[in-house]
Design a protein around this motif. Structure first.
Motif, PDB file in Angstrom:
ATOM      1  N   LYS A 144     -20.067  28.808  -1.487  1.00 24.68           N
ATOM      2  CA  LYS A 144     -22.113  28.736  -1.285  1.00 24.68           C
ATOM      3  C   LYS A 144     -22.033  27.704   0.421  1.00 24.68           C
ATOM      4  N   GLN A 145     -23.103  27.164  -0.685  1.00 23.74           N
ATOM      5  CA  GLN A 145     -23.536  25.982   0.886  1.00 23.74           C
ATOM      6  C   GLN A 145     -22.539  24.759   1.212  1.00 23.74           C
ATOM      7  N   GLY A 146     -21.454  24.754   0.873  1.00 20.81           N
ATOM      8  CA  GLY A 146     -20.181  24.102   1.993  1.00 20.81           C
ATOM      9  C   GLY A 146     -20.930  23.374   3.094  1.00 20.81           C
ATOM     10  N   PRO A 147     -20.295  22.125   3.835  1.00 19.54           N
ATOM     11  CA  PRO A 147     -19.401  21.562   3.239  1.00 19.54           C
ATOM     12  C   PRO A 147     -19.393  20.138   2.410  1.00 19.54           C
ATOM     13  N   GLY A 148     -20.656  19.912   2.050  1.00 24.32           N
ATOM     14  CA  GLY A 148     -21.371  18.390   1.255  1.00 24.32           C
ATOM     15  C   GLY A 148     -21.386  18.779  -0.014  1.00 24.32           C
ATOM     16  N   SER A 149     -22.572  17.755  -0.582  1.00 21.78           N
ATOM     17  CA  SER A 149     -22.325  18.484  -2.420  1.00 21.78           C
ATOM     18  C   SER A 149     -23.638  19.315  -2.889  1.00 21.78           C
ATOM     19  N   SER A 150     -24.148  19.688  -1.282  1.00 21.99           N
ATOM     20  CA  SER A 150     -24.784  21.375  -1.969  1.00 21.99           C
ATOM     21  C   SER A 150     -23.940  22.486  -2.223  1.00 21.99           C
ATOM     22  N   GLY A 151     -22.686  22.394  -2.111  1.00 26.28           N
ATOM     23  CA  GLY A 151     -21.804  23.205  -2.461  1.00 26.28           C
ATOM     24  C   GLY A 151     -21.647  23.556  -3.712  1.00 26.28           C
ATOM     25  N   ARG A 152     -20.977  24.308  -4.250  1.00 25.68           N
ATOM     26  CA  ARG A 152     -20.328  24.417  -5.003  1.00 25.68           C
ATOM     27  C   ARG A 152     -18.767  24.499  -5.569  1.00 25.68           C
ATOM     28  N   PRO A 153     -18.602  23.997  -6.198  1.00 17.93           N
ATOM     29  CA  PRO A 153     -16.849  23.291  -6.579  1.00 17.93           C
ATOM     30  C   PRO A 153     -16.717  25.007  -7.104  1.00 17.93           C
ATOM     31  N   ARG A 154     -15.508  25.347  -6.625  1.00 20.01           N
ATOM     32  CA  ARG A 154     -14.738  26.523  -6.992  1.00 20.01           C
ATOM     33  C   ARG A 154     -12.816  25.776  -7.449  1.00 20.01           C
ATOM     34  N   LYS A 155     -12.850  26.463  -8.693  1.00 22.75           N
ATOM     35  CA  LYS A 155     -11.547  26.588  -9.278  1.00 22.75           C
ATOM     36  C   LYS A 155     -10.718  27.158  -8.526  1.00 22.75           C
ATOM     37  N   VAL A 156      -9.411  26.887  -7.422  1.00 21.16           N
ATOM     38  CA  VAL A 156      -8.632  28.137  -6.834  1.00 21.16           C
ATOM     39  C   VAL A 156      -7.216  27.929  -7.357  1.00 21.16           C
ATOM     40  N   GLY A 157      -6.681  27.163  -6.941  1.00 21.28           N
ATOM     41  CA  GLY A 157      -5.578  26.692  -7.740  1.00 21.28           C
ATOM     42  C   GLY A 157      -4.168  27.407  -6.844  1.00 21.28           C
ATOM     43  N   LEU A 158      -4.712  26.327  -5.322  1.00 19.68           N
ATOM     44  CA  LEU A 158      -3.844  26.715  -4.237  1.00 19.68           C
ATOM     45  C   LEU A 158      -3.400  25.581  -3.771  1.00 19.68           C
ATOM     46  N   ILE A 159      -1.838  25.994  -2.943  1.00 15.48           N
ATOM     47  CA  ILE A 159      -1.607  25.147  -2.112  1.00 15.48           C
ATOM     48  C   ILE A 159      -1.315  25.377  -0.859  1.00 15.48           C
ATOM     49  N   ALA A 160      -1.480  25.259   0.238  1.00 17.87           N
ATOM     50  CA  ALA A 160      -1.061  25.528   1.704  1.00 17.87           C
ATOM     51  C   ALA A 160      -0.563  25.313   2.137  1.00 17.87           C
ATOM     52  N   SER A 161       0.281  25.455   3.268  1.00 18.83           N
ATOM     53  CA  SER A 161       1.015  24.742   4.204  1.00 18.83           C
ATOM     54  C   SER A 161       1.501  25.520   5.479  1.00 18.83           C
ATOM     55  N   GLY A 162       1.148  25.071   6.526  1.00 21.16           N
ATOM     56  CA  GLY A 162       1.828  25.750   7.691  1.00 21.16           C
ATOM     57  C   GLY A 162       1.919  24.566   8.779  1.00 21.16           C
ATOM     58  N   ARG A 163       2.283  25.140   9.943  1.00 19.78           N
ATOM     59  CA  ARG A 163       2.083  23.858  11.328  1.00 19.78           C
ATOM     60  C   ARG A 163       1.452  24.903  12.145  1.00 19.78           C
ATOM     61  N   ASN A 164       1.098  26.091  11.803  1.00 20.35           N
ATOM     62  CA  ASN A 164      -0.142  26.930  12.860  1.00 20.35           C
ATOM     63  C   ASN A 164      -1.341  26.626  12.027  1.00 20.35           C
ATOM     64  N   TYR A 165      -2.364  25.897  12.965  1.00 21.58           N
ATOM     65  CA  TYR A 165      -3.723  25.963  11.736  1.00 21.58           C
ATOM     66  C   TYR A 165      -4.663  27.570  11.351  1.00 21.58           C
TER      67      TYR A 165
END
Length: 373
Positions: free
Chosen positions: A213-234
């Motif tokens: 929703k209206q992220g990235p600040g406190s007006s957004g909605r926390p969502r349980k995603v359950g992921l960790i991602a990693s990589g060198r290429n942004y």
């Protein structure tokens, strides 16, 4: 050749479980195994001093697990960022304490950096920007690991690996870049130049609990995603994460910028490893931006639609305490404090939404249409 993205499932912020995940991710990057004696700077996402449960910042337990694993490899860990607003050591100390990072540092021996000086850095290879004012905390490190939060963003659509290094720009200096690049796609291309210049060695994404929703600040909605991602290429990490949470690329100016910059074609097949491969969040993220259907209109029609479709910041006077943070971070110089309340000159507003994302009282609402112009 693509660098690839490692994606793993992680349901909660249990430090022991996270530690195993961090080992798995770090083990993939052979050049990071020889860490003994190296200063590793963890560039966190400290948008504004916030409770970790709001999902605005990199979660302190996520950071703790990463530091513990790096410590086991002989690294000397540093923690740093430059949030919006006044940038000085006293404010940084308060921000770290508010977010719980001071406790992480005490438990792990990591050093919280309060370096707030900056230097102009030339970037001859820059496609759009040839020099940046960069905070000197990056000079402290041998290796930089960026640790972003998986969040939507009112201006960019998504704030993740391509966006996190904007925190290398000191404090209110960020405002000047919003002023120079008021169009989202141009701002996104500037971010690509900045990320190429600062070149973190690795990105590890906190997607255990993200934000829509209206992220990235406190007006957004926390969502349980359950992921960790990693990589060198942004760019690759951003694309894979966006696909995983079901965000439409047409609503993500950051993705348009990545493609226009020439970093990555958005339909590219990106190698993905880990038990999170193929993961799809249900229901998908609700996007921050909903004006994308009209953003491809030509010239004058695009400008007109922006007045209609793009949400406009409006001060909620019942919540506003007149702290001035919105005024300090307004790229259009459109805000002033009158009788201890913020006022927005809507003819000057460039829709960067910094006031909305940085307001500690969630006193900046967003409204659409020709009203309030």
């Amino acid at each position: 050749m693509a660098d690839g993205v490692h994606l793993t499932k992680c349901k909660d912020y249990d430090v022991k479980k996270l530690r195993k995940q961090m080992k798995e991710h770090l083990d993939l990057y052979l050049d990071l195994k020889k860490l003994k004696g190296k200063k590793v700077l963890l560039k966190i996402n400290l948008l504004s001093p916030s409770d970790p449960g709001q999902a605005v910042i990199t979660h302190p337990k996520f950071l703790q697990a990463l530091i513990e694993e790096l410590n086991s490899r002989g690294a000397k860990c540093l923690i740093a960022d430059s949030p919006g607003g006044p940038f000085n050591p006293a404010r940084m100390e308060k921000a770290y304490a508010r977010c719980g990072y001071d406790k992480v540092a005490k438990k792990t021996g990591a050093k919280l950096l309060t370096v707030t000086t900056s230097s102009e850095v030339k970037f001859k290879k820059g496609k759009f920007v040839k020099s940046f004012l960069i905070t000197d905390y990056l000079k402290e490190a041998d290796i930089v690991i960026a640790v972003p939060k998986l969040k939507t963003h009112m201006f960019m659509g998504l704030t993740l690996c391509t966006k996190i290094m904007f925190g290398a720009i000191p404090g209110t200096t960020k405002v000047t870049y919003h002023t120079r690049f008021p169009e989202p796609i141009n701002f996104a291309k500037m971010l690509c130049d900045l990320t190429e210049l600062t070149h973190p060695d690795l990105f590890i994404v906190d997607g255990v609990v993200g934000m829509d929703k209206q992220g990235p600040g406190s007006s957004g909605r926390p969502r349980k995603v359950g992921l960790i991602a990693s990589g060198r290429n942004y760019a690759e990490v951003d694309v894979v994460c966006a696909r995983s949470v079901g965000l439409d690329f047409d609503g993500l100016p950051i993705m348009e910028g990545i493609e226009a910059y020439g970093k990555l074609k958005l339909d590219s097949k990106i190698p993905v490893t880990g038990n999170g491969k193929g993961y799809k969040l249900k229901p998908p993220y609700v996007p921050a931006r909903t004006d994308h259907m009209m953003r491809r209109l030509p010239g004058f029609l695009n400008r007109f639609q922006r007045e209609i479709a793009s949400p406009k910041p409006v001060i909620n006077r019942n919540k506003c305490i007149g702290c001035g943070i919105c005024r300090q971070n307004c790229a259009g110089d459109a805000i002033k404090i009158v009788s201890k309340k913020a006022q927005i000159n809507k003819s000057k507003c460039i829709r960067c939404y910094c006031c909305h994302e940085l307001c500690p009282e969630t006193a900046v609402d967003l409204k659409r249409g020709l009203i309030n112009l």
